[in-house]
Design a protein around this motif. Structure first.
Motif, PDB file in Angstrom:
ATOM      1  N   UNK A 145      53.117  44.978  34.643  1.00 52.50           N
ATOM      2  CA  UNK A 145      52.426  46.269  34.634  1.00 52.50           C
ATOM      3  C   UNK A 145      51.266  46.320  35.616  1.00 52.50           C
ATOM      4  N   UNK A 146      50.835  45.151  36.104  1.00 55.73           N
ATOM      5  CA  UNK A 146      49.752  45.102  37.088  1.00 55.73           C
ATOM      6  C   UNK A 146      49.824  43.777  37.842  1.00 55.73           C
ATOM      7  N   UNK A 147      49.427  43.833  39.088  1.00 60.89           N
ATOM      8  CA  UNK A 147      49.259  42.631  39.914  1.00 60.89           C
ATOM      9  C   UNK A 147      47.765  42.408  40.047  1.00 60.89           C
ATOM     10  N   UNK A 148      47.298  41.229  39.649  1.00 62.70           N
ATOM     11  CA  UNK A 148      45.861  40.926  39.679  1.00 62.70           C
ATOM     12  C   UNK A 148      45.599  39.843  40.714  1.00 62.70           C
ATOM     13  N   UNK A 149      44.826  40.182  41.726  1.00 63.77           N
ATOM     14  CA  UNK A 149      44.479  39.249  42.806  1.00 63.77           C
ATOM     15  C   UNK A 149      43.028  38.822  42.622  1.00 63.77           C
ATOM     16  N   UNK A 150      42.813  37.527  42.417  1.00 64.41           N
ATOM     17  CA  UNK A 150      41.453  37.037  42.202  1.00 64.41           C
ATOM     18  C   UNK A 150      40.690  36.921  43.514  1.00 64.41           C
ATOM     19  N   UNK A 151      39.369  36.951  43.407  1.00 64.20           N
ATOM     20  CA  UNK A 151      38.510  36.841  44.577  1.00 64.20           C
ATOM     21  C   UNK A 151      38.540  35.446  45.170  1.00 64.20           C
ATOM     22  N   UNK A 174      50.539  36.578  30.905  1.00 62.45           N
ATOM     23  CA  UNK A 174      50.356  36.141  32.288  1.00 62.45           C
ATOM     24  C   UNK A 174      51.666  35.681  32.912  1.00 62.45           C
ATOM     25  N   UNK A 175      51.956  36.191  34.098  1.00 62.56           N
ATOM     26  CA  UNK A 175      53.018  35.669  34.951  1.00 62.56           C
ATOM     27  C   UNK A 175      52.326  34.999  36.136  1.00 62.56           C
ATOM     28  N   UNK A 176      52.170  33.673  36.129  1.00 66.76           N
ATOM     29  CA  UNK A 176      51.441  32.999  37.212  1.00 66.76           C
ATOM     30  C   UNK A 176      52.203  33.083  38.538  1.00 66.76           C
ATOM     31  N   UNK A 177      51.484  33.451  39.588  1.00 66.00           N
ATOM     32  CA  UNK A 177      52.056  33.510  40.934  1.00 66.00           C
ATOM     33  C   UNK A 177      51.123  32.722  41.859  1.00 66.00           C
ATOM     34  N   UNK A 178      51.267  31.382  41.858  1.00 64.99           N
ATOM     35  CA  UNK A 178      50.369  30.548  42.664  1.00 64.99           C
ATOM     36  C   UNK A 178      50.660  30.662  44.157  1.00 64.99           C
ATOM     37  N   UNK A 209      49.312  45.218  29.564  1.00 63.20           N
ATOM     38  CA  UNK A 209      49.073  43.868  29.041  1.00 63.20           C
ATOM     39  C   UNK A 209      49.718  42.790  29.901  1.00 63.20           C
ATOM     40  N   UNK A 210      50.870  43.070  30.461  1.00 66.69           N
ATOM     41  CA  UNK A 210      51.636  42.082  31.233  1.00 66.69           C
ATOM     42  C   UNK A 210      51.194  42.135  32.697  1.00 66.69           C
ATOM     43  N   UNK A 211      50.656  41.013  33.216  1.00 74.57           N
ATOM     44  CA  UNK A 211      50.142  41.002  34.582  1.00 74.57           C
ATOM     45  C   UNK A 211      50.707  39.836  35.378  1.00 74.57           C
ATOM     46  N   UNK A 212      50.844  40.052  36.664  1.00 71.09           N
ATOM     47  CA  UNK A 212      51.143  38.963  37.609  1.00 71.09           C
ATOM     48  C   UNK A 212      49.799  38.484  38.134  1.00 71.09           C
ATOM     49  N   UNK A 213      49.483  37.236  37.881  1.00 72.94           N
ATOM     50  CA  UNK A 213      48.186  36.683  38.283  1.00 72.94           C
ATOM     51  C   UNK A 213      48.336  35.917  39.585  1.00 72.94           C
ATOM     52  N   UNK A 214      47.617  36.367  40.615  1.00 64.68           N
ATOM     53  CA  UNK A 214      47.722  35.776  41.951  1.00 64.68           C
ATOM     54  C   UNK A 214      46.419  35.061  42.288  1.00 64.68           C
ATOM     55  N   UNK A 222      54.954  45.822  40.333  1.00 62.51           N
ATOM     56  CA  UNK A 222      54.044  46.459  39.381  1.00 62.51           C
ATOM     57  C   UNK A 222      53.482  47.721  40.017  1.00 62.51           C
ATOM     58  N   UNK A 223      53.103  48.704  39.192  1.00 67.90           N
ATOM     59  CA  UNK A 223      52.571  49.959  39.740  1.00 67.90           C
ATOM     60  C   UNK A 223      51.088  49.913  40.081  1.00 67.90           C
ATOM     61  N   UNK A 224      50.398  48.844  39.689  1.00 65.99           N
ATOM     62  CA  UNK A 224      48.953  48.720  39.955  1.00 65.99           C
ATOM     63  C   UNK A 224      48.674  47.433  40.717  1.00 65.99           C
ATOM     64  N   UNK A 225      47.705  47.504  41.610  1.00 62.06           N
ATOM     65  CA  UNK A 225      47.230  46.323  42.332  1.00 62.06           C
ATOM     66  C   UNK A 225      45.734  46.212  42.058  1.00 62.06           C
TER      67      UNK A 225
END
Length: 247
Positions: free
Chosen positions: A74-80, A200-204, A175-180, A112-115
């Motif tokens: 539901x979202x792609x989360x890119x950390x700093x 969490x869907x980890x995407x290292x 709730x379901x996110x791809x964590x980058x 995912x529809x959100x970045x």
């Protein structure tokens, strides 16, 4: 805790900090063994043979994926951590630019529809423009629609990024996110995000260890990059232990 003080305290426990303390002890005590210990520690941690194994222990926790192999969310989360400075409002990228590039690639692949971009204020820039803002502007220039982008502001570390994303998730109902994030940072980041009941869907990305590197003479010659990787491994080990104990 102020940014500079936090970084200073962290430095003391890392290899270069320990080496500096040993050299200081040798200078003050006029004994040779602390200096010898410092040189031995420096050599061991600055060779690829050691650094690949240290950081590989962390990087191998989650499998490496291509964007088209990643399940949808539901979202792609890119950390700093991908921006080091701003030049005329344009990001100056670090070696972790893979975080940004792969986040955009996942969005383009329709995962995912959100970045969502994390990353706090750059201390030397001011509090009105964050690293997340810089990545968001760059994503728009790469063709990502502005309405699909979210920025988590006023965060200073991964724990605060996790909290900010969790608040956004509750607000927008996902709730379901791809964590980058970088592979060596993923175990600690995934731990913190899961504590906020996020799936969490980890995407290292941004791997540092060279897989399959043959053991040769070069494996035992000191290199600056190897020392940096050993430092990163120690930092992540400490971070994992800290957050595991702080439940």
């Amino acid at each position: 805790m102020p940014f500079v003080l936090r970084k200073a305290l962290t430095f003391v426990g890392l290899p270069l900090g320990l080496i500096a303390l040993l050299l200081l002890a040798a200078l003050l005590s006029r004994k040779r063994w602390p200096a010898g210990a410092a040189l031995l520690l420096l050599y061991v941690l600055a060779i690829p043979y050691t650094s690949d194994r240290l950081i590989g222990l962390i990087e191998n926790r989650y499998p490496r994926l291509a964007a088209d192999e990643c399940p949808p969310a539901e979202a792609i989360v890119v950390l700093g951590g991908a921006v080091s400075d701003l030049v005329k409002n344009a990001p100056e990228w670090t070696e972790a630019v893979d975080r940004f590039e792969q986040g955009v690639a996942l969005y383009r692949a329709g995962k995912a529809p959100r970045l969502v971009f994390g990353g706090g204020t750059l201390p030397w820039v001011g509090r009105n423009y964050t690293e997340g803002d810089a990545m968001a502007a760059a994503a728009v220039s790469h063709g990502v629609p502005a309405e699909a982008i979210r920025v988590v502001r006023e965060v200073g570390n991964t724990a605060e990024e996790a909290r900010g994303v969790a608040e956004l998730a509750r607000k927008e109902g996902f709730r379901r996110i791809i964590l980058v994030t970088s592979a060596f940072h993923m175990p600690r980041a995934a731990l913190l995000f899961r504590r906020h009941s996020l799936e969490i869907l980890p995407f290292p990305v941004d791997y540092q260890a060279v897989k399959g590197r043959p053991v040769t003479l070069l494996s035992f010659l000191p290199q600056g990059t190897a020392l940096l990787n050993s430092e990163a491994a120690f930092k992540e080990f400490y971070g994992l232990v800290y957050y595991l104990l702080r439940r």
